[in-house]
Design an enzyme around this catalytic site. Structure first.
Site, PDB file in Angstrom:
ATOM      1  N   LYS A  88      42.576  35.356  37.481  1.00 12.88           N
ATOM      2  CA  LYS A  88      43.021  36.518  37.731  1.00 12.88           C
ATOM      3  C   LYS A  88      45.189  36.005  36.570  1.00 12.88           C
ATOM      4  CE  LYS A  88      41.532  38.685  41.169  1.00 12.88           C
ATOM      5  NZ  LYS A  88      41.603  38.523  43.650  1.00 12.88           N
TER       6      LYS A  88
ATOM      7  N   GLN B  76      44.016  37.126  48.967  1.00 13.37           N
ATOM      8  CA  GLN B  76      42.770  36.213  48.874  1.00 13.37           C
ATOM      9  C   GLN B  76      41.976  36.398  49.599  1.00 13.37           C
ATOM     10  OE1 GLN B  76      41.968  36.013  45.106  1.00 13.37           O
ATOM     11  NE2 GLN B  76      39.376  36.271  46.109  1.00 13.37           N
TER      12      GLN B  76
ATOM     13  N   ASP C 261      45.465  45.892  45.052  1.00 10.58           N
ATOM     14  CA  ASP C 261      44.159  45.519  44.998  1.00 10.58           C
ATOM     15  C   ASP C 261      43.838  46.915  45.959  1.00 10.58           C
ATOM     16  OD1 ASP C 261      42.602  43.682  44.767  1.00 10.58           O
ATOM     17  OD2 ASP C 261      42.887  41.903  46.443  1.00 10.58           O
TER      18      ASP C 261
END
Ligand code: NAD
Length: 299
Positions: A52, A96, A119
């Protein structure tokens, strides 16, 4: 029938090229910033975060990785998220997953400001997506799958879509997105009975269960579109849920693993980050150009 391969790597690169062009037009010193909170030493998570970060840099997004010890307490983590929520230079925040077991994932995720939840995992953004509301952020993986599906130019209305997996981050939002596109949707999971009999009815099959090569041609209707989200790691390689070499002879379109859904996930995350930046009430340059705060760096 030999399936056309849905090249996620190429589609993701095209999306990233567009992002890079848009970001290059922003004022100097005016860059979207993504904060990635990484707790513990899960090896796969570290690989994902590195990918990422690399991709973000390539399109011009600042990516700040905040690495935290495995044993961090809930309150300490919540206060870091709170700080990021308040920081006007940070436009997107992701935590994460998975988190270490002692941390309540839903509680931690819910602490992210919905405006920065790129997200799309907060209950707020999940709710907006369920209502088919355009304002929320849609989770990057299901969004990436949908974008790949759209490249087939197949009319999705009325198609029977079967989703394997019902997690909050992939299966459920995927099913909702397909429903929003007027598919007839079946969600299956580890307790589903006679799964192949269900998948054989699918015009569109999305698999997100993490069972390597579980889906063979026997599970597939002739001409189905097959999208493989699954990732299982072994000996430095990754493998999907679909037995690609077998299924490609029966499907009309199919995603490979690697090079299918994975790259699209990162591209969609970065796209959401740029969107969060553009929606932010203020940015670096707006402080100096108060009268133009809504125009100085937006295109
Ligand atoms: P998860 O473990 O949270 O959920 C897995 C789901 O699959 C569960 O709902 C479970 O009921 C179902 N399942 C498990 N075994 C099954 C079986 N034999 N038959 C039917 N259903 C079964 O996982 P997740 O976070 O949703 O991720 C799913 C897969 O997708 C994993 O392999 C993960 O690595 C991968 N993934 C890929 C991306 C990407 O960018 N490509 C992103 C996220 C997750």
């Amino acid at each position: 029938m030999t399936a056309q391969i849905l090249d996620g790597k190429a589609a993701a690169q095209a999306l990233c090229d567009q992002l890079q062009t848009r970001i290059a037009k922003l004022k100097e010193n005016c860059r979207p910033r993504l904060a990635v909170v990484l707790v513990g030493d899960d090896e796969a998570s570290h690989i994902y975060v590195r990918n990422k970060q690399k991709k973000a840099a390539s399109v011009g997004i600042d990516c700040q990785v905040i690495e935290l010890a495995d044993g961090i307490g809930e309150n300490a983590l919540l206060s870091i998220i709170d700080e990021l929520n308040r920081d006007s230079h940070t436009h997107g925040i992701i935590v994460q997953l998975p988190l270490p077991r002692h941390l309540d994932e839903l509680k931690i995720i819910s602490a992210i400001s919905p405006d920065k939840d790129v997200d799309g995992f907060t209950p707020y953004n999940t709710g907006l997506m369920c209502c088919n509301h355009p304002q929320g952020f849609i989770s990057a993986t299901p969004l990436g799958v949908l974008k790949l599906l759209e490249t087939t130019q197949v009319d999705l209305r009325g198609k029977h879509a079967v989703v394997i997996g019902r997690s909050n981050i992939v299966g459920k939002p995927m099913a909702r997105l397909l429903l929003n596109r007027d598919c007839t949707v079946t969600i299956t999971h580890s307790h589903s009975v006679n799964l192949p009999a269900i998948t054989r009815q699918a015009d569109i099959l999305v698999s997100a269960c993490g069972q390597p090569k579980m889906i063979t041609s026997e599970w597939i209707k002739e001409g189905a579109i097959v999208l493989d989200v699954g990732i299982t790691r072994f000996e430095g390689n990754i493998c999907g849920d679909v037995d690609f070499d077998d299924v490609k002879n029966k499907a009309s379109f199919i995603t490979p693993v690697p090079g299918g859904v994975g790259p699209m996930t990162i591209a969609c995350l970065l796209s959401n980050t740029l969107e969060a930046f553009l929606r932010a009430p203020e940015c670096e340059c707006s402080a100096h150009h108060l009268h133009h705060s809504h125009h100085c760096c937006r295109h």
